[in-house]
Scaffold this active site. Structure first.
Site, PDB file in Angstrom:
ATOM      1  N   ARG A   5       0.962  -1.278   0.068  1.00  0.00           N
ATOM      2  CA  ARG A   5      -0.057  -0.026   0.024  1.00  0.00           C
ATOM      3  C   ARG A   5       0.982   1.368  -0.043  1.00  0.00           C
ATOM      4  O   ARG A   5       0.182   2.462  -0.386  1.00  0.00           O
ATOM      5  CB  ARG A   5      -0.788   0.129   1.264  1.00  0.00           C
ATOM      6  CG  ARG A   5      -2.057  -1.008   1.448  1.00  0.00           C
ATOM      7  CD  ARG A   5      -2.376  -1.318   2.831  1.00  0.00           C
ATOM      8  NE  ARG A   5      -3.018  -0.046   3.380  1.00  0.00           N
ATOM      9  CZ  ARG A   5      -4.149   0.459   3.628  1.00  0.00           C
ATOM     10  NH1 ARG A   5      -4.955  -0.530   3.139  1.00  0.00           N
ATOM     11  NH2 ARG A   5      -4.563   1.710   4.212  1.00  0.00           N
ATOM     12  N   ARG A  46       8.286   7.167  -4.235  1.00  0.00           N
ATOM     13  CA  ARG A  46       8.080   8.254  -5.302  1.00  0.00           C
ATOM     14  C   ARG A  46       9.405   8.949  -5.526  1.00  0.00           C
ATOM     15  O   ARG A  46      10.111   9.229  -4.717  1.00  0.00           O
ATOM     16  CB  ARG A  46       7.081   9.230  -5.008  1.00  0.00           C
ATOM     17  CG  ARG A  46       5.663   8.970  -5.090  1.00  0.00           C
ATOM     18  CD  ARG A  46       4.894  10.140  -5.196  1.00  0.00           C
ATOM     19  NE  ARG A  46       3.403   9.635  -4.922  1.00  0.00           N
ATOM     20  CZ  ARG A  46       2.741  10.105  -3.833  1.00  0.00           C
ATOM     21  NH1 ARG A  46       3.467  10.791  -2.936  1.00  0.00           N
ATOM     22  NH2 ARG A  46       1.599   9.646  -3.579  1.00  0.00           N
ATOM     23  N   GLU A  81      -2.258   5.919  19.471  1.00  0.00           N
ATOM     24  CA  GLU A  81      -2.739   4.767  18.974  1.00  0.00           C
ATOM     25  C   GLU A  81      -1.827   3.507  19.274  1.00  0.00           C
ATOM     26  O   GLU A  81      -0.747   3.500  18.708  1.00  0.00           O
ATOM     27  CB  GLU A  81      -2.982   4.800  17.373  1.00  0.00           C
ATOM     28  CG  GLU A  81      -3.812   3.598  16.674  1.00  0.00           C
ATOM     29  CD  GLU A  81      -4.183   3.857  15.250  1.00  0.00           C
ATOM     30  OE1 GLU A  81      -4.326   5.160  14.970  1.00  0.00           O
ATOM     31  OE2 GLU A  81      -3.852   2.922  14.355  1.00  0.00           O
ATOM     32  N   ASP A 133     -10.688   0.051   2.843  1.00  0.00           N
ATOM     33  CA  ASP A 133     -10.905   1.320   2.908  1.00  0.00           C
ATOM     34  C   ASP A 133     -12.281   1.677   2.669  1.00  0.00           C
ATOM     35  O   ASP A 133     -13.037   0.888   2.094  1.00  0.00           O
ATOM     36  CB  ASP A 133      -9.966   1.824   1.996  1.00  0.00           C
ATOM     37  CG  ASP A 133      -8.549   2.133   2.373  1.00  0.00           C
ATOM     38  OD1 ASP A 133      -8.336   2.238   4.025  1.00  0.00           O
ATOM     39  OD2 ASP A 133      -7.584   2.474   1.770  1.00  0.00           O
TER      40      ASP A 133
HETATM   41  P1  FAD Z   1     -17.713  -1.173  10.780  1.00  0.00           P
HETATM   42  O1  FAD Z   1     -17.616   0.426  10.755  1.00  0.00           O
HETATM   43  O2  FAD Z   1     -17.172  -1.936  11.844  1.00  0.00           O
HETATM   44  O3  FAD Z   1     -19.425  -1.185  11.404  1.00  0.00           O
HETATM   45  C1  FAD Z   1     -19.849  -2.540  11.614  1.00  0.00           C
HETATM   46  C2  FAD Z   1     -21.054  -2.260  12.666  1.00  0.00           C
HETATM   47  O4  FAD Z   1     -21.722  -3.161  13.065  1.00  0.00           O
HETATM   48  C3  FAD Z   1     -20.364  -1.635  14.029  1.00  0.00           C
HETATM   49  O5  FAD Z   1     -21.010  -0.143  14.193  1.00  0.00           O
HETATM   50  C4  FAD Z   1     -20.754  -2.504  14.989  1.00  0.00           C
HETATM   51  O6  FAD Z   1     -20.917  -2.013  16.241  1.00  0.00           O
HETATM   52  C5  FAD Z   1     -21.865  -3.159  14.507  1.00  0.00           C
HETATM   53  N1  FAD Z   1     -22.088  -4.495  15.133  1.00  0.00           N
HETATM   54  C6  FAD Z   1     -21.185  -5.607  14.872  1.00  0.00           C
HETATM   55  N2  FAD Z   1     -21.763  -6.428  15.689  1.00  0.00           N
HETATM   56  C7  FAD Z   1     -22.969  -6.370  15.980  1.00  0.00           C
HETATM   57  C8  FAD Z   1     -24.150  -7.044  16.786  1.00  0.00           C
HETATM   58  N3  FAD Z   1     -24.151  -8.291  17.219  1.00  0.00           N
HETATM   59  N4  FAD Z   1     -25.290  -6.352  16.779  1.00  0.00           N
HETATM   60  C9  FAD Z   1     -25.475  -5.095  16.316  1.00  0.00           C
HETATM   61  N5  FAD Z   1     -24.320  -4.382  15.806  1.00  0.00           N
HETATM   62  C10 FAD Z   1     -23.060  -4.926  15.517  1.00  0.00           C
HETATM   63  N6  FAD Z   1     -10.401   3.901   5.655  1.00  0.00           N
HETATM   64  C11 FAD Z   1     -10.279   4.727   4.861  1.00  0.00           C
HETATM   65  O7  FAD Z   1     -10.777   5.009   3.632  1.00  0.00           O
HETATM   66  N7  FAD Z   1      -9.182   6.033   5.081  1.00  0.00           N
HETATM   67  C12 FAD Z   1      -8.747   5.820   6.406  1.00  0.00           C
HETATM   68  O8  FAD Z   1      -7.960   6.698   6.641  1.00  0.00           O
HETATM   69  C13 FAD Z   1      -9.099   4.873   7.337  1.00  0.00           C
HETATM   70  N8  FAD Z   1      -8.432   4.784   8.407  1.00  0.00           N
HETATM   71  C14 FAD Z   1      -8.679   3.891   9.326  1.00  0.00           C
HETATM   72  C15 FAD Z   1      -7.901   3.754  10.509  1.00  0.00           C
HETATM   73  C16 FAD Z   1      -8.226   2.778  11.395  1.00  0.00           C
HETATM   74  C17 FAD Z   1      -7.389   2.709  12.763  1.00  0.00           C
HETATM   75  C18 FAD Z   1      -9.086   1.592  11.104  1.00  0.00           C
HETATM   76  C19 FAD Z   1      -9.365   0.401  12.078  1.00  0.00           C
HETATM   77  C20 FAD Z   1      -9.699   1.470   9.786  1.00  0.00           C
HETATM   78  C21 FAD Z   1      -9.362   2.597   9.060  1.00  0.00           C
HETATM   79  N9  FAD Z   1     -10.258   2.661   7.891  1.00  0.00           N
HETATM   80  C22 FAD Z   1      -9.857   3.730   6.778  1.00  0.00           C
HETATM   81  C23 FAD Z   1     -11.125   1.489   7.114  1.00  0.00           C
HETATM   82  C24 FAD Z   1     -12.510   2.198   7.614  1.00  0.00           C
HETATM   83  O9  FAD Z   1     -12.751   2.142   9.115  1.00  0.00           O
HETATM   84  C25 FAD Z   1     -13.503   1.009   7.076  1.00  0.00           C
HETATM   85  O10 FAD Z   1     -13.389   0.784   5.859  1.00  0.00           O
HETATM   86  C26 FAD Z   1     -15.129   1.133   7.507  1.00  0.00           C
HETATM   87  O11 FAD Z   1     -14.987   1.852   8.712  1.00  0.00           O
HETATM   88  C27 FAD Z   1     -15.844   0.009   7.444  1.00  0.00           C
HETATM   89  O12 FAD Z   1     -17.222   0.206   7.650  1.00  0.00           O
HETATM   90  P2  FAD Z   1     -18.266  -1.205   8.064  1.00  0.00           P
HETATM   91  O13 FAD Z   1     -19.496  -0.881   7.835  1.00  0.00           O
HETATM   92  O14 FAD Z   1     -17.861  -2.351   6.976  1.00  0.00           O
HETATM   93  O15 FAD Z   1     -17.598  -1.595   9.487  1.00  0.00           O
HETATM   94  N1  UDP Z   2       4.180   1.241   7.595  1.00  0.00           N
HETATM   95  C1  UDP Z   2       5.384   1.414   7.990  1.00  0.00           C
HETATM   96  N2  UDP Z   2       5.840   2.710   8.323  1.00  0.00           N
HETATM   97  C2  UDP Z   2       5.090   3.709   8.523  1.00  0.00           C
HETATM   98  C3  UDP Z   2       3.640   3.509   8.300  1.00  0.00           C
HETATM   99  C4  UDP Z   2       3.342   2.274   7.558  1.00  0.00           C
HETATM  100  O1  UDP Z   2       6.235   0.739   7.965  1.00  0.00           O
HETATM  101  O2  UDP Z   2       5.516   4.867   8.947  1.00  0.00           O
HETATM  102  C5  UDP Z   2       4.035  -0.015   6.848  1.00  0.00           C
HETATM  103  C6  UDP Z   2       3.142  -0.833   8.126  1.00  0.00           C
HETATM  104  O3  UDP Z   2       3.409  -2.187   8.020  1.00  0.00           O
HETATM  105  C7  UDP Z   2       1.602  -0.712   7.850  1.00  0.00           C
HETATM  106  C8  UDP Z   2       1.534  -0.718   6.491  1.00  0.00           C
HETATM  107  O4  UDP Z   2       2.917   0.053   6.058  1.00  0.00           O
HETATM  108  O5  UDP Z   2       0.953  -1.796   8.604  1.00  0.00           O
HETATM  109  C9  UDP Z   2       0.260  -0.074   6.144  1.00  0.00           C
HETATM  110  O6  UDP Z   2       0.268   1.391   6.527  1.00  0.00           O
HETATM  111  P1  UDP Z   2      -1.015   2.469   6.443  1.00  0.00           P
HETATM  112  O7  UDP Z   2      -0.659   3.760   6.973  1.00  0.00           O
HETATM  113  O8  UDP Z   2      -1.367   2.450   4.958  1.00  0.00           O
HETATM  114  O9  UDP Z   2      -2.246   1.436   7.313  1.00  0.00           O
HETATM  115  P2  UDP Z   2      -3.333   2.035   8.168  1.00  0.00           P
HETATM  116  O10 UDP Z   2      -2.963   1.489   9.495  1.00  0.00           O
HETATM  117  O11 UDP Z   2      -3.544   3.467   8.033  1.00  0.00           O
HETATM  118  O12 UDP Z   2      -4.300   1.120   7.506  1.00  0.00           O
END
Ligand code: FAD
Ligand code: UDP
Length: 370
Positions: A171, A175, A299, A349
């Site tokens: 991912r 560049r 985090e 994502d």
């Molecule tokens: P979820 O958001 O997990 O929704 C599922 C829902 O189901 C939850 O609210 C949960 O409470 C509910 N649920 C589960 N079980 C039950 C049950 N038994 N009864 C009732 N409700 C229930 N994506 C990006 O594009 N850009 C980013 O910068 C990015 N950053 C991220 C950073 C982190 C730390 C993480 C973890 C993810 C990140 N993502 C990012 C990904 C993004 O969060 C997900 O793609 C998206 O939120 C997924 O949506 P979803 O509806 O599939 O799941």
């Molecule tokens: N990563 C890394 N150094 C950094 C940022 C990311 O080595 O400073 C690596 C790490 O393995 C991470 C992966 O790249 O799990 C993907 O990072 P990204 O930030 O895209 O993931 P996110 O946790 O935001 O989904």
């Protein structure tokens, strides 16, 4: 039957599906076990700052249809994700680009940078990289691997880089331009009023019951609707009959600080192993905020157990083969349909989640977005 659809989960997947079903006149009930909508993308206001409760969420896509789709619900700002790495007190730009190469080696031109990386790669180059370490060194050489990848990755995943699959870092762009944009996508931004507002717009006019766990009352809830869309963990749906799917969890430590600007950037990654958190985010910078106080979030990666929030699926061979068994039974259901990062066990994502929800809409209702 009171409803056409019961939707389990008010995250992005469930909300997109609910919006589309409601739009064409289906009667929909959305439930979530949490006390808020939005799932992982949930944001809330603290000291007038939109706080990303479950970590930094930056919307990015190259799909114009998806960009237009989200913009119909909320106005997005022009935020461009440009994280910075802090390794032993020194600052490096991410993703790996001419700024990073200049900070590491003082090189000025792409040609000099390429020569330096080549020299770094030569000694350790492996023909067919089998793990993340080999893949990373092949890609950017030993020094970048050691300073900016190894510590961060091992903290994040709780395993040595030699035991991790190489796709995890595919991912990350490399560049030879002075460009700190973390993503290669055409469109990028953050909803000006936060993600919760976006989800509220999707769920407008739809019945939502919060703090309602599907499994506490499955029979009664199922009896309410003709069909059920389930977006929770798939192994739980089938009572773990083919085994437990593993995740990596996270702990978020939020703090309000009585200063205007803590770190000068939305995201700073701490790439050395000895610092227990992977990154600190300062929420106001996602929205170019000028509030007198600031909110930061550390985090911490954490081992996952059944009572912890599942964040990152571990898509290794063992877990993928367990998931394939669930997939087979999922495909044969008629009342139940599934989607989202937990039910599909995918490192998804947001834009891909929306694409996937709209594909399901098309399958269910035989229509595409208008
Ligand atoms: P979820 O958001 O997990 O929704 C599922 C829902 O189901 C939850 O609210 C949960 O409470 C509910 N649920 C589960 N079980 C039950 C049950 N038994 N009864 C009732 N409700 C229930 N994506 C990006 O594009 N850009 C980013 O910068 C990015 N950053 C991220 C950073 C982190 C730390 C993480 C973890 C993810 C990140 N993502 C990012 C990904 C993004 O969060 C997900 O793609 C998206 O939120 C997924 O949506 P979803 O509806 O599939 O799941
Ligand atoms: N990563 C890394 N150094 C950094 C940022 C990311 O080595 O400073 C690596 C790490 O393995 C991470 C992966 O790249 O799990 C993907 O990072 P990204 O930030 O895209 O993931 P996110 O946790 O935001 O989904």
């Amino acid at each position: 039957m009171v409803y056409d659809y019961l939707i389990v989960g008010a995250g992005l997947f469930g909300s997109v599906f609910a919006y589309e079903a409601n739009k064409i006149g289906k009667k929909v009930l959305v439930i979530d076990k949490k006390n808020h909508i939005g799932g992982n993308v949930y944001t809330h206001l603290t000291n007038d700052i939109h706080v990303h409760q479950y970590g930094a969420h930056i919307f990015h896509t190259s799909n114009k249809e998806i960009w237009d789709y989200v913009n119909q619900f909320a106005e997005f700002n022009h935020f461009i994700n440009s994280p910075i790495a802090n390794y032993k007190g020194k600052i490096y730009n991410l993703p790996f680009n001419m700024n990073t190469f200049n900070q590491l080696w003082g090189v000025i031109t792409p040609e000099e940078a390429k020569a330096k990386i080549k020299e770094q790669q030569k000694k350790y180059f492996v023909e067919n990289p089998k793990n993340l370490e080999e893949q990373a060194i092949n890609l950017v050489g030993l020094e970048i691997y050691e300073k900016l990848i190894k510590g961060y990755t091992e903290k994040q995943w709780g395993r040595d880089c030699v035991d991790l699959p190489s796709f995890i870092i595919k991912r990350l762009p490399v560049r030879f331009t002075y460009d700190n944009n973390y993503f290669n996508d055409t469109y990028q931004g953050i909803p000006k009023k936060g993600y919760t507002y976006l989800i509220e717009k999707m769920l407008e006019g739809i019945e939502v019951r919060l703090e309602t766990d599907y499994f506490r009352n499955k029979k009664e809830l199922d009896a309410l609707a003709t069909k059920v869309l389930y977006t929770g963990p798939i192994d739980q749906f089938y009572n773990y009959k083919y085994g437990l799917l593993e995740y990596r969890s996270l702990t978020f430590e939020h703090e309000v600080l009585d200063i205007e600007n803590y770190q000068g950037n939305a995201v700073i990654n701490y790439t050395e192993k000895d610092i227990p958190y992977t990154r600190i985010i300062e929420h106001k910078h996602f929205n170019f905020g000028t509030q007198p106080k600031t909110v930061i979030t550390k985090e911490y990666p954490a081992q996952w157990t059944k009572d912890k929030e599942p964040y990152y699926p571990i898509n290794d061979e063992k877990n993928s083969s367990i998931f394939m068994k669930y997939k087979e039974v999922m495909n044969n259901e008629s009342k139940f349909i599934f989607g989202g990062r937990l039910a599909e066990y995918k490192y998804y994502d947001m834009h891909v989640v929306i694409e996937s929800a709209l594909a399901l809409v098309k399958k269910e209702f035989g229509k595409s977005i208008d």
